[in-house]
Design a protein around this motif. Structure first.
Motif, short mmCIF file in Angstrom:
data_model
loop_
_atom_site.label_atom_id
_atom_site.label_comp_id
_atom_site.label_asym_id
_atom_site.label_seq_id
_atom_site.Cartn_x
_atom_site.Cartn_y
_atom_site.Cartn_z
N ILE A 69 0.92 -1.17 0.25
CA ILE A 69 -0.15 0.07 -0.06
C ILE A 69 0.84 1.35 -0.06
O ILE A 69 0.65 2.15 -0.76
CB ILE A 69 -0.80 0.03 1.15
CG1 ILE A 69 -2.09 -1.09 1.27
CG2 ILE A 69 -1.63 1.22 1.26
CD1 ILE A 69 -2.65 -1.53 2.56
N MET A 101 -6.53 -2.44 -6.17
CA MET A 101 -5.56 -3.49 -5.39
C MET A 101 -5.34 -3.03 -4.14
O MET A 101 -4.75 -4.02 -3.35
CB MET A 101 -4.24 -3.24 -6.35
CG MET A 101 -4.50 -4.28 -7.71
SD MET A 101 -3.12 -4.28 -8.39
CE MET A 101 -2.96 -3.05 -9.70
N MET A 102 -5.05 -1.95 -3.60
CA MET A 102 -4.84 -1.69 -2.24
C MET A 102 -6.04 -2.14 -1.36
O MET A 102 -5.72 -2.67 -0.22
CB MET A 102 -4.82 0.04 -2.14
CG MET A 102 -3.44 0.72 -2.79
SD MET A 102 -3.63 2.43 -2.84
CE MET A 102 -3.36 2.97 -1.34
N LYS A 111 -7.57 -4.83 -1.87
CA LYS A 111 -7.17 -6.36 -1.64
C LYS A 111 -6.33 -6.54 -0.64
O LYS A 111 -6.29 -7.35 -0.13
CB LYS A 111 -6.87 -6.82 -3.36
CG LYS A 111 -7.40 -8.19 -3.38
CD LYS A 111 -7.10 -8.65 -4.69
CE LYS A 111 -7.57 -10.10 -4.95
NZ LYS A 111 -7.48 -10.50 -6.18
N SER A 112 -5.27 -5.49 -0.73
CA SER A 112 -4.16 -5.81 0.27
C SER A 112 -4.68 -5.59 1.81
O SER A 112 -4.43 -6.35 2.60
CB SER A 112 -3.20 -4.70 -0.10
OG SER A 112 -2.41 -4.95 -1.16
N LYS A 163 -6.46 -8.52 3.00
CA LYS A 163 -5.76 -9.65 3.31
C LYS A 163 -4.93 -9.63 4.69
O LYS A 163 -5.04 -10.46 5.42
CB LYS A 163 -4.73 -9.64 2.02
CG LYS A 163 -3.62 -10.87 2.10
CD LYS A 163 -2.71 -10.92 0.87
CE LYS A 163 -1.67 -11.73 1.32
NZ LYS A 163 -0.83 -12.02 0.04
N LYS A 180 -0.15 -8.93 -6.66
CA LYS A 180 -0.36 -8.38 -7.98
C LYS A 180 -0.06 -6.85 -7.90
O LYS A 180 0.39 -6.36 -8.78
CB LYS A 180 -1.80 -8.39 -8.29
CG LYS A 180 -2.15 -9.94 -8.92
CD LYS A 180 -3.21 -9.88 -9.74
CE LYS A 180 -3.48 -11.36 -10.40
NZ LYS A 180 -4.57 -12.10 -9.54
N LEU A 181 -0.50 -6.33 -6.59
CA LEU A 181 -0.05 -5.04 -6.42
C LEU A 181 1.11 -4.52 -6.60
O LEU A 181 1.73 -3.70 -7.21
CB LEU A 181 -0.92 -4.33 -5.20
CG LEU A 181 -0.85 -2.88 -4.82
CD1 LEU A 181 -1.18 -2.22 -5.94
CD2 LEU A 181 -1.31 -2.86 -3.31
N ASP A 182 2.00 -5.31 -5.73
CA ASP A 182 3.58 -5.24 -5.88
C ASP A 182 4.10 -5.34 -7.35
O ASP A 182 5.05 -4.66 -7.76
CB ASP A 182 4.09 -6.21 -5.07
CG ASP A 182 4.42 -5.76 -3.40
OD1 ASP A 182 3.30 -4.73 -3.20
OD2 ASP A 182 4.67 -6.48 -2.55
N ILE A 208 3.07 -2.08 -8.95
CA ILE A 208 4.14 -1.01 -8.57
C ILE A 208 5.42 -1.02 -9.25
O ILE A 208 5.95 -0.01 -9.83
CB ILE A 208 4.36 -1.11 -7.37
CG1 ILE A 208 2.94 -0.70 -6.45
CG2 ILE A 208 5.43 0.05 -6.64
CD1 ILE A 208 2.66 -1.06 -4.81
#
Lengths: 363, 129
Positions: free
Chosen positions: A164, A186-187, A189-190, A193, B12-14, B17
């Motif tokens: 994040i 996507m954040m 989803k993080s 999690k 997937k986020l990493d 980025i």
């Protein structure tokens, strides 16, 4: 005092009269086993591994008491060993005591007080030792889990946070609203999690530190709460969710543990669906028969590779990168089941789905 | 000189980025992300790097099924002519000393990087190539 609560004592002597006399005197207060040779004594110990105190005569034709204790100690280290002997044998007794084969000796002829106090002291010693062994084992297990826990915390808690952070950093210099929105997704989803992980830890500690509370379980009611939650998952994920419950007899168990089991199995079934599958299905079947609840959770999702089936119950094992698994869920299921003395069987095929079958006996 | 990049991370986020940051430097040509280390390994063994080019691999440590260390071990078993055009960096959120020490033990890992990857970090690293 019922027979089961009494201290189990084994008396070994080659003289039948002594054996019967001993049994007649102490059978009201102790659960007395008698053997008139050492082979018979070993057989009795095999059948009754919870014998706490063994009394043996020193002078027997097949073996001396000292030899018997030296041998029996290897196979049965827990019972407290006491030798009954006259003064003449004192040398061998001292040697044996010093080598730790014998806890104490009772001199012949014995008095009633000698025997009672020896057995009671022996029992105390036995309890202290066995409790200590159990505590040590528990402590070792706790340490191992703590190690794993500390290690995974960096990844499972820091990981999503750093993702994040990275995304925020990137978004600051980004003017493209579309991309920023993609990152926000996507954040999201993080964060889920991380939340998922924290909840699992909560379950884990509830189960390990909390006392079990055995109550009447009505599966209809218990499942109704869960169904409300999973009906939403079913709708949003376009999954057909069927529930069948067949309970016509009372069932007693720990409500919390059952919830953890059902919750994790259902959550997995919904999570590990195949995107390409048109008719996504999850079913929950519960039937209670002859004091055993059988719970079947079936999905037609991604399935589990044979190579990993044996690992899925390990702490922090994750079989896929696809979803927001914490690697904690099935470990908690197994933990809960061991508390309820239940069992779980998995059958699964990659790209066809998984069936988890749980059996739990009533308390 | 333009570089190719392979990013291996189960998040997937990493991956997103890292891809983004690499693109912003303007030095990345072919940029690929893999959420499974095994797939990255397959890609590497089947697609030889073109003459005179280099591929930077950025790999996470803790991943399901094949973790970063297992990936490096498998990579080190590939033939020398495949390996020679790759530079591997390990990128992780791990602050575990065992992990950090272990990184030192692999000849093919150039450096350990702390998450999150930033453009500063990447620029410094590319300058040092």
């Amino acid at each position: 005092m019922s027979k089961e609560d009494k201290i189990k004592v084994l008396y070994v002597d080659d003289e039948m009269n002594n054996l019967h006399g001993f049994k007649a005197t102490y059978r009201m207060d102790y659960n007395v086993f008698i053997a008139n040779n050492t082979d018979e004594a070993v057989k009795l110990l095999e059948e009754n591994p919870d014998v706490r105190v063994i009394l043996s005569d020193q002078r027997m034709p097949d073996k001396t008491g000292v030899q018997f204790f030296e041998d029996v100690r290897k196979q049965f280290p827990n019972p407290v060993r006491m030798l009954i002997t006259g003064y003449t044998d004192v040398e061998s007794v001292i040697d044996s005591i010093n080598r730790g084969n014998i806890y104490r000796y009772i001199k012949k002829p014995w008095t009633d007080f000698d025997i009672r106090s020896a057995i009671d002291e022996g029992n105390k010693y036995y309890l202290t030792n066995t409790t200590l062994a159990i505590r040590n084992e528990e402590l070792q297990k706790a340490y191992n889990e703590l190690d794993k826990f500390a290690y995974s915390v960096t990844h499972d808690m820091r990981g999503p946070l750093l993702s994040i952070l990275g995304a925020i950093d990137l978004a600051k210099e980004n003017e493209d609203m579309g991309e920023i929105k993609e990152m926000l997704g996507m954040m999201d989803k993080s964060i889920l999690k991380l939340d998922n992980f924290i909840r699992s830890i909560h379950d884990y500690y509830n189960m390990n530190r909390g006392e079990q509370q055995i109550v009447e379980i009505e599966f209809e009611k218990l499942v109704a709460d869960l169904k409300d939650i999973y009906d939403i998952s079913a709708q949003t994920g376009n999954v057909q969710f069927d529930v069948r419950i067949n309970q016509s007899e009372p069932f007693r168990s720990d409500d919390m543990s059952l919830r953890i089991i059902l919750n994790n199995l259902l959550s997995n079934a919904f999570k590990y669906q195949r995107r390409s599958e048109e008719h996504k299905k999850v079913s929950l079947d519960i039937s209670v028969e002859k004091g055993v609840a059988t719970i079947n959770v079936v999905d037609n999702g991604i399935g589990i590779d044979d190579a990993h089936v044996s690992e899925i119950f390990n702490m922090f094992f994750r079989g896929t990168t696809e979803e927001v698994g914490s690697g904690f869920g099935l470990y908690n299921v197994k933990d809960a089941l061991s508390k309820l003395k239940g069992e779980i069987v998995v059958s699964s095929k990659v790209n066809e789905g998984s069936t988890f079958t749980v059996k739990v006996p009533t308390k | 000189m333009k570089l190719d990049f392979i990013i291996i991370d189960d998040s997937k986020l990493d991956c997103f980025i890292a891809e983004k940051i690499i693109r912003n430097t303007g030095k990345g040509e072919d940029i690929r992300s893999f959420t499974m280390a095994k797939e990255a390994l397959e890609h590497i063994s089947k697609n030889p790097v073109a003459e005179g080019r280099k591929t930077i691999v950025i790999v996470d440590i803790q991943m399901p099924l094949m973790n970063g260390f297992e990936f490096v071990e498998a990579f080190e078993k590939l033939p020398e002519e495949v390996r020679k055009d790759y530079v591997i960096y390990m990128l992780s959120s791990s602050i575990n000393e065992n992990d950090l020490n272990r990184v030192q033990s692999y000849a093919s890992i150039k450096q350990f990087l702390n998450k999150p990857l930033t453009s500063n970090m990447l620029s410094t690293l590319l300058e040092m190539l």
